[in-house]
Design an enzyme around this catalytic site. Structure first.
Site, PDB file in Angstrom:
ATOM      1  N   VAL A 236       2.486 133.192 -10.440  1.00 17.48           N
ATOM      2  CA  VAL A 236       3.894 133.101 -10.039  1.00 17.48           C
ATOM      3  C   VAL A 236       4.270 131.626  -9.890  1.00 17.48           C
ATOM      4  CG1 VAL A 236       5.502 133.615  -8.166  1.00 17.48           C
ATOM      5  CG2 VAL A 236       3.892 135.342  -8.938  1.00 17.48           C
ATOM      6  N   HIS A 443     -22.074 173.048   0.340  1.00  8.55           N
ATOM      7  CA  HIS A 443     -21.244 173.396  -0.816  1.00  8.55           C
ATOM      8  C   HIS A 443     -20.078 174.259  -0.370  1.00  8.55           C
ATOM      9  CE1 HIS A 443     -20.065 174.496  -4.847  1.00  8.55           C
ATOM     10  NE2 HIS A 443     -20.035 175.771  -4.452  1.00  8.55           N
TER      11      HIS A 443
HETATM   12  P1  NAI Z   1      -7.031 139.867  -1.023  1.00 13.85           P
HETATM   13  O1  NAI Z   1      -7.926 138.708  -0.967  1.00 13.85           O
HETATM   14  O2  NAI Z   1      -7.582 141.236  -0.937  1.00 13.85           O
HETATM   15  O3  NAI Z   1      -6.194 139.819  -2.379  1.00 13.85           O
HETATM   16  C1  NAI Z   1      -5.385 138.749  -2.752  1.00 13.85           C
HETATM   17  C2  NAI Z   1      -5.154 138.831  -4.245  1.00 13.85           C
HETATM   18  O4  NAI Z   1      -4.152 137.904  -4.573  1.00 13.85           O
HETATM   19  C3  NAI Z   1      -6.385 138.494  -5.059  1.00 13.85           C
HETATM   20  O5  NAI Z   1      -6.604 139.503  -6.016  1.00 13.85           O
HETATM   21  C4  NAI Z   1      -6.032 137.158  -5.696  1.00 13.85           C
HETATM   22  O6  NAI Z   1      -6.604 136.984  -6.966  1.00 13.85           O
HETATM   23  C5  NAI Z   1      -4.520 137.242  -5.777  1.00 13.85           C
HETATM   24  N1  NAI Z   1      -3.835 135.957  -5.774  1.00 13.85           N
HETATM   25  C6  NAI Z   1      -4.113 134.866  -5.031  1.00 13.85           C
HETATM   26  N2  NAI Z   1      -3.226 133.868  -5.288  1.00 13.85           N
HETATM   27  C7  NAI Z   1      -2.351 134.373  -6.197  1.00 13.85           C
HETATM   28  C8  NAI Z   1      -1.194 133.850  -6.850  1.00 13.85           C
HETATM   29  N3  NAI Z   1      -0.759 132.624  -6.600  1.00 13.85           N
HETATM   30  N4  NAI Z   1      -0.539 134.645  -7.735  1.00 13.85           N
HETATM   31  C9  NAI Z   1      -0.983 135.912  -7.997  1.00 13.85           C
HETATM   32  N5  NAI Z   1      -2.064 136.456  -7.407  1.00 13.85           N
HETATM   33  C10 NAI Z   1      -2.734 135.702  -6.520  1.00 13.85           C
HETATM   34  O7  NAI Z   1      -5.941 139.587   0.117  1.00 13.85           O
HETATM   35  P2  NAI Z   1      -4.850 140.528   0.793  1.00 13.85           P
HETATM   36  O8  NAI Z   1      -4.554 141.696  -0.065  1.00 13.85           O
HETATM   37  O9  NAI Z   1      -3.748 139.631   1.193  1.00 13.85           O
HETATM   38  O10 NAI Z   1      -5.596 141.028   2.097  1.00 13.85           O
HETATM   39  C11 NAI Z   1      -6.104 140.076   3.051  1.00 13.85           C
HETATM   40  C12 NAI Z   1      -7.339 140.604   3.714  1.00 13.85           C
HETATM   41  O11 NAI Z   1      -7.040 141.686   4.560  1.00 13.85           O
HETATM   42  C13 NAI Z   1      -8.347 141.115   2.706  1.00 13.85           C
HETATM   43  O12 NAI Z   1      -9.326 140.109   2.521  1.00 13.85           O
HETATM   44  C14 NAI Z   1      -8.937 142.324   3.304  1.00 13.85           C
HETATM   45  O13 NAI Z   1     -10.262 142.064   3.720  1.00 13.85           O
HETATM   46  C15 NAI Z   1      -8.087 142.624   4.527  1.00 13.85           C
HETATM   47  N6  NAI Z   1      -7.557 143.972   4.353  1.00 13.85           N
HETATM   48  C16 NAI Z   1      -8.450 145.017   4.362  1.00 13.85           C
HETATM   49  C17 NAI Z   1      -8.022 146.284   4.131  1.00 13.85           C
HETATM   50  C18 NAI Z   1      -9.023 147.374   4.103  1.00 13.85           C
HETATM   51  O14 NAI Z   1     -10.141 147.176   4.531  1.00 13.85           O
HETATM   52  N7  NAI Z   1      -8.698 148.558   3.616  1.00 13.85           N
HETATM   53  C19 NAI Z   1      -6.611 146.611   3.908  1.00 13.85           C
HETATM   54  C20 NAI Z   1      -5.762 145.433   3.883  1.00 13.85           C
HETATM   55  C21 NAI Z   1      -6.244 144.183   4.123  1.00 13.85           C
END
Ligand code: NAI
Ligand code: FAD
Length: 465
Positions: A236, A443
C-alpha cells in the site's frame, strides 16, 4: 511495601498476579484502564470471538438452514444487538477478573503505572493525581498496540484498527484490509459473513506464513469461496479519506499501480510492544532493537528483580503464551524451577474452518534437513464433518521418519482450535504417530481425523480414505 507489583492486567499480568498471590506474596496490580483484562478481554480475543460466533450463526442461517430443512425466510442483521451481546460477554469476562483479584487479595490500582526507580512505582490517575509505593519486585506486562503506518492518517472512523472494527455501527459495503494476518482474516471473516465485500492487500505472497504451508493454501481456497478478494505481493502506498469514502493506492511487485475504493479500511499490519512513558530508563531496564523489553531465559530484564512477560517481550503475541509466562515468572520469583516449551505453544486462527497448529511445520523440517513422514486426512471423508456440513479442511501430522515421534500437528477444519489440544498433549509426552493410531477416538467426532492422519503417517494405513 509490596513483594511484587504487576504493571498491566492483560492475560499475562492478571495471571501473574493470581499466581504470585497463591504463592503467598503481597501483590499489587496496576492497570491504566477502568476495566481489567487488557487487550485480550476488552478489545481482542473475547470480543472478536463473540462477533465471529454471531456472524457464523448468521452465515449458517442464510446459507445452510434451508438444506437442513429449516425455513426461516430471509434472516436479517441487527448489528446493534450483535454488538451489545458482544459487549455483554466482555463485561461478564472483565467482571470475572475483578472477582478473581478480590478472591486472591491482590490490591488493584487503576491509573498509569511508571517506574520512579527500581523499587518505586508511581500511579497517575485519570484526574492527574499521583500515588507512589515501594515494591521488592516488578513484572512488566504492558502488552502491545497496533502498528500505525506513518503514511496513513488514522481517523478511526473510516481508517480503523481492530479496536474500532470491533464496534462498527454499520456493516461496511466494501472493507479493504491492509495486512492478511490473523486480525485481518478473523475480522474480515466477520464482515464478509455479514455481507461486506472484503478485499485484502497483503505484502507477502500467501496467507498465515508462520503456519504449515498446507494450511495457508487451504484457507485461501475457502476464503475465496466465501467472497474474499486477495492482492498478494502488493504494498500500500497511500490511504486517503474522501468524505465517506477511502481511497487506497497500492503497488504490486512489478510496479503496477492499483486503486481501490472502499467505505472502510482496516489496517492490521502487526502490533508493537507498548512501553510508552513507562519510565524504563528510571529503573535501567533495556529494550532490544525492536522496542521489546529485553529478557533472559528466566524472563528477567537487564535489572535484577524486574521481569517482563507477554506481548511486550519477544515471541508470539498470544494470550496463552502471556499466561504461561505469568505463571513462570511468579514461580521463578518464589524460588521454583518452572519450564515453558515454546515450541509447543499452539497457534490458532478463528476463521471457519478454524486453523490450528503446534510444533514444527513442513517448511521448518525441510529447512532443518530433518527426515520426516506426513499423514493427512481430509474432513470431507469424516462422517461427523458431513453431518454438520463442515467438509472443508484437512488434519495433517508430521512425524520423525525413523522414530515416528510426532513433530507437528496442523489442522484446518471444524473445531480445530479445540482439537489441537490433542497434539499438544501428545507432543508434551513425546508420543509417536503409532501411539495415537492405537488410541480409541469416539465416533463420530472430528478428532477421528487426527487418528486417521496418524494412521496415514504410519505405513499409509488410514482406514476411511
Ligand atoms: P500479523 O503479524 O498476524 O499480520 C500482519 C500481516 O500484515 C502480515 O501478513 C504482513 O505480511 C502484513 N503486512 C505488514 N506490513 C504490510 C504492508 N505495509 N502492506 C501490506 N501488508 C503488510 O498481525 P495482526 O494481524 O495485526 O495481528 C497482531 C497480532 O495479534 C498477531 O501477531 C497475533 O499473534 C495476535 N492475534 C492473535 C489472534 C489469535 O490468536 N487468533 C487473533 C488476532 C490477533
Ligand atoms: P495486554 O493484553 O495487551 O495487556 C496489557 C495491559 O497493560 C493493558 O490493559 C494496558 O492498558 C495495560 N498497560 C499498559 N501500559 C500500562 C501502564 N504504564 N500502566 C498501567 N497499565 C498499563 N490472542 C490469542 O491467544 N487468541 C486470540 O483469539 C486472540 N485474538 C486477538 C484478537 C485481536 C483483535 C487482538 C488485537 C489480539 C488478539 N490476541 C489473541 C492477542 C492477545 O490479545 C494478546 O497476545 C494478549 O492480550 C497479550 O497479553 P498481555 O498480558 O501481554 O498484554
Amino acid at each position: 511495601m509490596y513483594d511484587v507489583t504487576v504493571i498491566g492486567s492483560g492475560p499475562g499480568g492478571y495471571v501473574a498476579a493470581i499466581r504470585c498471590a497463591q504463592l503467598g506474596m503481597k501483590t499489587a496490580l496496576v492497570e491504566k484502564y477502568n476495566t481489567l483484562g487488557g487487550t485480550c478481554l476488552n478489545v481482542g480475543c473475547i470480543p472478536s470471538k463473540a462477533l465471529l460466533d454471531s456472524s457464523e450463526h448468521f452465515h449458517q442461517a442464510k446459507h445452510q438452514f434451508a438444506e437442513h430443512g429449516i425455513e426461516i425466510g430471509e434472516p436479517k442483521i441487527n448489528l446493534e444487538q450483535m454488538m451489545s451481546r458482544k459487549d455483554g460477554v466482555v463485561g461478564q469476562t472483565t467482571d470475572g477478573i475483578n472477582f478473581l483479584m478480590k478472591k486472591n487479595k491482590v490490591d488493584v490500582f487503576h491509573g498509569f503505572g511508571s517506574f520512579v526507580d527500581k523499587n518505586t512505582i508511581k500511579v497517575t490517575k485519570e484526574g492527574g493525581e499521583t500515588e507512589e509505593f515501594k515494591t521488592e519486585k516488578t513484572i512488566i506486562a504492558t502488552g502491545s498496540k497496533p502498528i500505525m503506518l506513518p503514511f496513513i492518517e488514522f481517523d478511526k472512523k473510516r481508517v480503523i484498527t481492530s479496536t474500532e472494527a470491533l464496534q462498527l455501527k454499520e456493516v461496511p459495503k466494501h472493507l479493504v484490509i491492509i495486512g492478511g494476518g490473523v486480525i485481518g482474516l478473523e475480522l474480515g471473516s466477520v464482515y464478509a459473513r455479514l455481507g461486506a465485500e472484503v478485499t485484502v492487500v497483503e505484502f507477502l505472497d500467501g496467507l498465515i506464513p508462520m503456519m504449515d504451508v498446507t494450511m495457508g493454501k487451504e484457507l485461501q481456497r475457502v476464503l475465496k469461496k466465501e467472497g474474499f478478494k486477495f492482492h498478494f505481493k502488493t504494498k500500500v502506498t497511500s490511504v486517503k479519506v474522501e468524505g465517506e469514502e477511502v481511497m487506497i493506492k497500492a503497488e504490486d511487485k512489478k510496479g503496477k499501480e492499483l486503486e481501490i475504493k472502499a467505505d472502510y479500511c482496516l489496517v492490521a499490519v502487526g502490533r508493537r510492544p507498548y512501553t510508552d512513558k513507562l519510565g524504563l530508563e528510571n529503573a535501567g531496564v533495556k529494550v532490544d532493537d525492536r522496542g521489546r523489553v529485553d529478557v533472559n531465559d528466566h524472563l528477567q530484564t537487564s535489572v535484577e528483580g524486574i521481569y517482563a512477560i507477554g506481548d511486550v517481550i519477544k515471541g508470539a503475541m498470544l494470550a496463552h503464551k502471556a499466561e504461561e509466562e505469568g505463571v513462570f515468572v511468579a514461580e521463578t520469583i518464589a524460588g521454583q524451577k518452572p519450564h515453558i516449551n515454546y515450541k509447543l505453544i499452539p497457534g490458532v486462527v478463528y476463521t471457519w474452518p478454524e486453523v490450528a497448529s503446534v510444533g514444527y511445520t513442513e517448511q521448518e523440517l525441510k529447512e532443518e534437513g530433518r527426515a520426516f513422514k506426513t499423514g493427512s486426512f481430509p474432513f470431507r471423508a469424516s462422517g461427523r464433518a458431513r453431518a454438520s456440513m463442515d467438509i472443508d479442511g484437512v488434519a495433517k501430522v508430521l512425524a520423525d521418519a525413523e522414530t515416528d515421534e510426532i513433530l507437528g500437528m496442523h489442522i484446518i477444519g471444524p473445531r480445530a482450535a479445540d482439537m489441537i489440544a490433542e497434539g499438544v498433549v501428545a507432543m508434551e509426552y513425546r508420543a509417536s504417530a503409532e501411539d495415537i493410531s492405537r488410541m480409541s477416538h469416539a465416533h463420530p467426532t472430528y478428532t477421528e481425523a487426527i487418528k486417521e492422519a496418524c494412521l496415514a503417517a504410519t505405513d499409509d494405513r488410514a482406514l476411511h480414505i
